[in-house]
Design a protein around this motif. Structure first.
Motif, short mmCIF file in Angstrom:
data_model
loop_
_atom_site.label_atom_id
_atom_site.label_comp_id
_atom_site.label_asym_id
_atom_site.label_seq_id
_atom_site.Cartn_x
_atom_site.Cartn_y
_atom_site.Cartn_z
N GLU A 113 -2.30 7.19 5.49
CA GLU A 113 -2.10 5.78 5.18
C GLU A 113 -2.05 4.94 6.46
N PHE A 142 0.82 -1.21 0.00
CA PHE A 142 0.00 0.00 0.00
C PHE A 142 0.86 1.27 0.00
N VAL A 143 1.87 1.33 0.85
CA VAL A 143 2.69 2.55 0.93
C VAL A 143 3.65 2.65 -0.24
N ARG A 182 -5.53 4.84 8.12
CA ARG A 182 -6.42 3.87 7.47
C ARG A 182 -6.05 2.45 7.85
N ASN A 227 1.67 4.16 -3.02
CA ASN A 227 1.38 5.58 -2.78
C ASN A 227 2.63 6.44 -2.76
#
Length: 186
Positions: free
Chosen positions: A75, A17-18, A78, A21
């Motif tokens: 991030e 995810f990171v 979440r 992003n």
């Protein structure tokens, strides 16, 4: 499901995810801070890992946010909401530890631990970093721990490799050899 599998899956998901992003460094820094806070503050760990009927999920997230000085990336926010929703907050410290290790490896950085009697010289740190770079091709982040019990020298630990150049270890070797020789005499 096996605890370690759950930890690894969540950590891997956060890394992906990171990385997607482009905010991995920020989230990794925050995760390291939270991991240290959870490790160093047993009361915080107890509150965050408590059952939801004792401490609400909202309060758990607020506690972690306050450990970061009330500044948390969207991030990570979440991700913590996801952990809360899925009842995985008891694993948060382990998940964050695995995440930071996975993230560092994904960007070519390894974590190491150095124990010395006093503050290590810059020369020693540079030589250890150069040794790791030469052997693995990766950069290294060295966490330093002052441990008077090793008497002198150092203990360097990275991944599954341990370099024990401490006076304590040398004395233990001499003691074992002395005991073995004396057994032969008797």
């Amino acid at each position: 499901m096996n605890r370690s599998i759950v930890i690894t899956r969540y950590a891997r998901a956060l890394v992906k995810f990171v990385r997607d992003n482009g905010r991995g460094d920020i989230v990794c820094s925050e995760a390291e801070t939270l991991e240290r806070a959870l490790h160093d503050l047993p009361d915080l760990r107890r509150m965050v890992t408590a059952a939801d009927d004792v401490v609400s999920p909202f309060d758990k997230k607020k506690l972690l946010q306050s450990a970061l000085g009330n500044r948390m990336s969207p991030e990570l926010s979440r991700f913590l909401t996801l952990l809360n929703r899925n009842g995985r907050m008891p694993l948060v410290e382990d998940i964050l530890r695995d995440f930071t290790d996975m993230y560092h490896r994904s960007v070519g950085v390894r974590k190491a631990h150095l124990s010395t009697v006093g503050e290590p010289s810059e020369r020693l740190l540079q030589r250890l970093k150069a040794l790791v770079k030469q052997k693995t091709g990766d950069d290294v982040i060295i966490e330093v721990d002052v441990d008077p019990s090793i008497i002198g020298g150092f203990v360097f630990d990275i991944d599954d490799y341990l370099m024990d150049a401490s006076v304590k270890r040398q004395l233990d070797i001499i003691r074992e050899q002395f005991i073995e020789r004396n057994r032969r005499i008797i």
